[in-house]
Design a protein around this motif. Sequence first.
Motif, PDB file in Angstrom:
ATOM      1  N   ARG A  15     -20.815  -8.742  12.978  1.00  0.00           N
ATOM      2  CA  ARG A  15     -20.669  -7.674  11.994  1.00  0.00           C
ATOM      3  C   ARG A  15     -19.217  -7.568  11.582  1.00  0.00           C
ATOM      4  O   ARG A  15     -18.314  -7.593  12.415  1.00  0.00           O
ATOM      5  CB  ARG A  15     -21.139  -6.339  12.584  1.00  0.00           C
ATOM      6  CG  ARG A  15     -21.168  -5.188  11.581  1.00  0.00           C
ATOM      7  CD  ARG A  15     -21.751  -3.946  12.212  1.00  0.00           C
ATOM      8  NE  ARG A  15     -20.794  -3.239  13.033  1.00  0.00           N
ATOM      9  CZ  ARG A  15     -19.991  -2.260  12.604  1.00  0.00           C
ATOM     10  NH1 ARG A  15     -20.031  -1.898  11.324  1.00  0.00           N
ATOM     11  NH2 ARG A  15     -19.159  -1.654  13.430  1.00  0.00           N
ATOM     12  N   GLY A  16     -18.996  -7.443  10.276  1.00  0.00           N
ATOM     13  CA  GLY A  16     -17.623  -7.326   9.809  1.00  0.00           C
ATOM     14  C   GLY A  16     -17.551  -6.902   8.356  1.00  0.00           C
ATOM     15  O   GLY A  16     -18.452  -7.203   7.570  1.00  0.00           O
ATOM     16  N   HIS A  17     -16.485  -6.209   8.021  1.00  0.00           N
ATOM     17  CA  HIS A  17     -16.281  -5.719   6.650  1.00  0.00           C
ATOM     18  C   HIS A  17     -14.805  -5.757   6.306  1.00  0.00           C
ATOM     19  O   HIS A  17     -13.937  -5.698   7.186  1.00  0.00           O
ATOM     20  CB  HIS A  17     -16.759  -4.270   6.505  1.00  0.00           C
ATOM     21  CG  HIS A  17     -18.237  -4.093   6.628  1.00  0.00           C
ATOM     22  ND1 HIS A  17     -19.105  -4.370   5.606  1.00  0.00           N
ATOM     23  CD2 HIS A  17     -18.987  -3.673   7.680  1.00  0.00           C
ATOM     24  CE1 HIS A  17     -20.336  -4.118   6.013  1.00  0.00           C
ATOM     25  NE2 HIS A  17     -20.293  -3.698   7.269  1.00  0.00           N
ATOM     26  N   GLN A  18     -14.520  -5.825   5.009  1.00  0.00           N
ATOM     27  CA  GLN A  18     -13.169  -5.610   4.525  1.00  0.00           C
ATOM     28  C   GLN A  18     -12.927  -4.108   4.363  1.00  0.00           C
ATOM     29  O   GLN A  18     -13.851  -3.336   4.094  1.00  0.00           O
ATOM     30  CB  GLN A  18     -12.969  -6.305   3.181  1.00  0.00           C
ATOM     31  CG  GLN A  18     -12.892  -7.813   3.274  1.00  0.00           C
ATOM     32  CD  GLN A  18     -12.669  -8.441   1.922  1.00  0.00           C
ATOM     33  OE1 GLN A  18     -13.610  -8.621   1.153  1.00  0.00           O
ATOM     34  NE2 GLN A  18     -11.422  -8.788   1.625  1.00  0.00           N
ATOM     35  N   ALA A  19     -11.675  -3.711   4.490  1.00  0.00           N
ATOM     36  CA  ALA A  19     -11.316  -2.312   4.281  1.00  0.00           C
ATOM     37  C   ALA A  19     -11.578  -1.933   2.829  1.00  0.00           C
ATOM     38  O   ALA A  19     -11.264  -2.686   1.910  1.00  0.00           O
ATOM     39  CB  ALA A  19      -9.849  -2.082   4.620  1.00  0.00           C
ATOM     40  N   ARG A  20     -12.133  -0.759   2.636  1.00  0.00           N
ATOM     41  CA  ARG A  20     -12.475  -0.287   1.294  1.00  0.00           C
ATOM     42  C   ARG A  20     -11.427   0.668   0.741  1.00  0.00           C
ATOM     43  O   ARG A  20     -11.600   1.225  -0.342  1.00  0.00           O
ATOM     44  CB  ARG A  20     -13.843   0.397   1.337  1.00  0.00           C
ATOM     45  CG  ARG A  20     -14.970  -0.571   1.702  1.00  0.00           C
ATOM     46  CD  ARG A  20     -16.256   0.149   1.994  1.00  0.00           C
ATOM     47  NE  ARG A  20     -17.326  -0.794   2.326  1.00  0.00           N
ATOM     48  CZ  ARG A  20     -18.470  -0.459   2.908  1.00  0.00           C
ATOM     49  NH1 ARG A  20     -18.701   0.804   3.225  1.00  0.00           N
ATOM     50  NH2 ARG A  20     -19.379  -1.380   3.174  1.00  0.00           N
ATOM     51  N   ASN A  21     -10.350   0.874   1.490  1.00  0.00           N
ATOM     52  CA  ASN A  21      -9.305   1.782   1.028  1.00  0.00           C
ATOM     53  C   ASN A  21      -7.987   1.384   1.667  1.00  0.00           C
ATOM     54  O   ASN A  21      -7.937   0.551   2.578  1.00  0.00           O
ATOM     55  CB  ASN A  21      -9.650   3.233   1.358  1.00  0.00           C
ATOM     56  CG  ASN A  21      -9.657   3.464   2.855  1.00  0.00           C
ATOM     57  OD1 ASN A  21      -8.616   3.598   3.490  1.00  0.00           O
ATOM     58  ND2 ASN A  21     -10.851   3.489   3.458  1.00  0.00           N
ATOM     59  N   ALA A  22      -6.915   1.967   1.192  1.00  0.00           N
ATOM     60  CA  ALA A  22      -5.579   1.711   1.735  1.00  0.00           C
ATOM     61  C   ALA A  22      -5.080   2.936   2.495  1.00  0.00           C
ATOM     62  O   ALA A  22      -3.935   3.365   2.346  1.00  0.00           O
ATOM     63  CB  ALA A  22      -4.615   1.341   0.615  1.00  0.00           C
ATOM     64  N   SER A  23      -5.933   3.485   3.332  1.00  0.00           N
ATOM     65  CA  SER A  23      -5.581   4.642   4.144  1.00  0.00           C
ATOM     66  C   SER A  23      -4.312   4.385   4.944  1.00  0.00           C
ATOM     67  O   SER A  23      -4.071   3.276   5.428  1.00  0.00           O
ATOM     68  CB  SER A  23      -6.742   4.952   5.106  1.00  0.00           C
ATOM     69  OG  SER A  23      -6.326   5.798   6.151  1.00  0.00           O
ATOM     70  N   ASP A  24      -3.504   5.421   5.109  1.00  0.00           N
ATOM     71  CA  ASP A  24      -2.309   5.308   5.924  1.00  0.00           C
ATOM     72  C   ASP A  24      -2.662   5.021   7.378  1.00  0.00           C
ATOM     73  O   ASP A  24      -1.848   4.474   8.129  1.00  0.00           O
ATOM     74  CB  ASP A  24      -1.477   6.590   5.831  1.00  0.00           C
ATOM     75  CG  ASP A  24      -0.104   6.440   6.447  1.00  0.00           C
ATOM     76  OD1 ASP A  24       0.628   5.516   6.049  1.00  0.00           O
ATOM     77  OD2 ASP A  24       0.234   7.239   7.347  1.00  0.00           O
ATOM     78  N   GLU A  25      -3.878   5.372   7.800  1.00  0.00           N
ATOM     79  CA  GLU A  25      -4.324   5.089   9.162  1.00  0.00           C
ATOM     80  C   GLU A  25      -4.407   3.584   9.419  1.00  0.00           C
ATOM     81  O   GLU A  25      -4.355   3.151  10.573  1.00  0.00           O
ATOM     82  CB  GLU A  25      -5.701   5.721   9.410  1.00  0.00           C
ATOM     83  CG  GLU A  25      -5.706   7.224   9.483  1.00  0.00           C
ATOM     84  CD  GLU A  25      -5.077   7.744  10.770  1.00  0.00           C
ATOM     85  OE1 GLU A  25      -5.250   7.086  11.812  1.00  0.00           O
ATOM     86  OE2 GLU A  25      -4.417   8.792  10.724  1.00  0.00           O
ATOM     87  N   LEU A  26      -4.553   2.790   8.356  1.00  0.00           N
ATOM     88  CA  LEU A  26      -4.697   1.340   8.505  1.00  0.00           C
ATOM     89  C   LEU A  26      -3.365   0.613   8.375  1.00  0.00           C
ATOM     90  O   LEU A  26      -3.323  -0.611   8.479  1.00  0.00           O
ATOM     91  CB  LEU A  26      -5.687   0.803   7.468  1.00  0.00           C
ATOM     92  CG  LEU A  26      -7.084   1.431   7.496  1.00  0.00           C
ATOM     93  CD1 LEU A  26      -7.956   0.823   6.414  1.00  0.00           C
ATOM     94  CD2 LEU A  26      -7.726   1.271   8.869  1.00  0.00           C
ATOM     95  N   ARG A  27      -2.318   1.357   8.149  1.00  0.00           N
ATOM     96  CA  ARG A  27      -0.984   0.766   8.005  1.00  0.00           C
ATOM     97  C   ARG A  27      -0.337   0.594   9.379  1.00  0.00           C
ATOM     98  O   ARG A  27      -0.301   1.530  10.189  1.00  0.00           O
ATOM     99  CB  ARG A  27      -0.114   1.647   7.114  1.00  0.00           C
ATOM    100  CG  ARG A  27       1.328   1.159   6.969  1.00  0.00           C
ATOM    101  CD  ARG A  27       2.108   2.018   6.010  1.00  0.00           C
ATOM    102  NE  ARG A  27       3.540   1.724   6.089  1.00  0.00           N
ATOM    103  CZ  ARG A  27       4.323   1.532   5.035  1.00  0.00           C
ATOM    104  NH1 ARG A  27       3.821   1.612   3.816  1.00  0.00           N
ATOM    105  NH2 ARG A  27       5.605   1.282   5.197  1.00  0.00           N
ATOM    106  N   LEU A  28       0.190  -0.587   9.641  1.00  0.00           N
ATOM    107  CA  LEU A  28       0.894  -0.865  10.882  1.00  0.00           C
ATOM    108  C   LEU A  28       2.389  -0.572  10.762  1.00  0.00           C
ATOM    109  O   LEU A  28       3.002  -0.005  11.668  1.00  0.00           O
ATOM    110  CB  LEU A  28       0.695  -2.327  11.288  1.00  0.00           C
ATOM    111  CG  LEU A  28      -0.665  -2.686  11.891  1.00  0.00           C
ATOM    112  CD1 LEU A  28      -0.926  -4.182  11.788  1.00  0.00           C
ATOM    113  CD2 LEU A  28      -0.727  -2.238  13.346  1.00  0.00           C
TER     114      LEU A  28
END
Length: 250
Positions: free
Chosen positions: A162-175
């Motif tokens: 199971r896998g997906h691409q991120a659907r948004n550029a949420s700050d939570e996903l920023r490293l």
Amino acid sequence: MRIIFSRKGFDSASGGGPSPIVEGRPLTLPIPSGGHSRTRYDDLGLGEHVAHASKGKLSGEDFCHHDPMFLPDGTCLFGQTGAAQTHLANRGVREGDVFLFFGLFRDSRGGDPHHRFFGFLEIEHITDLASCNDMERERLLAHDHPHAIGMHGRNDVIYAGRGHQARNASDELRLTAPGASPSLWRRPDWLKRGGLSYHDRLDRWRHGGLLQSVARGQEFVADIGRRQAPRRWLTNILTHMTVESSDFYN
């Protein structure tokens, strides 16, 4: 259980520049193909973006290494080989572990280049391409996966699940930490020195919850065992990936 921080896509060394964030959604640009590809950037609708990111060195007519490959049925195929695959095997990566794919991005409207998560894969099956049967290889070849088209090394494998691409550029996903160079990361509280492969050096673990990530490398493995804090963090990351950008910014 293991979480693998897996670097993929364009950057200054591979491709020429960051992948774009377009209308609140990260569009990862696969690196140029070194052979064994049937997929052009235009096939993925990325021709214009790759020309811009590469400063005209690449076009939509060029073949790309389409990997990781996110399929319409909500699964992901990801191939690995060579030293990177040896590292994954030596770290015991197996079914039930999770790849978090990250890369270098910049908003198409402007802003700083930074590392962020753009997709994930929960491993359900691992195919050893050196020993798999013809039926299994044909199944993978039907998707034109580059590692199924031709062996990239003696230890070539494809991870699937199971896998997906991120659907948004949420700050939570920023490293990357705000205002910092891309490789200076905000690290989650549960991630300590000794807990991420290739990052044992003391000076990488900065004050204020920061981590100076290695300049190059593909697969960084965190063995979280049975700990609940990293599991909660992972659940939060995967949840943020599935929120549509239109919902996130409204």
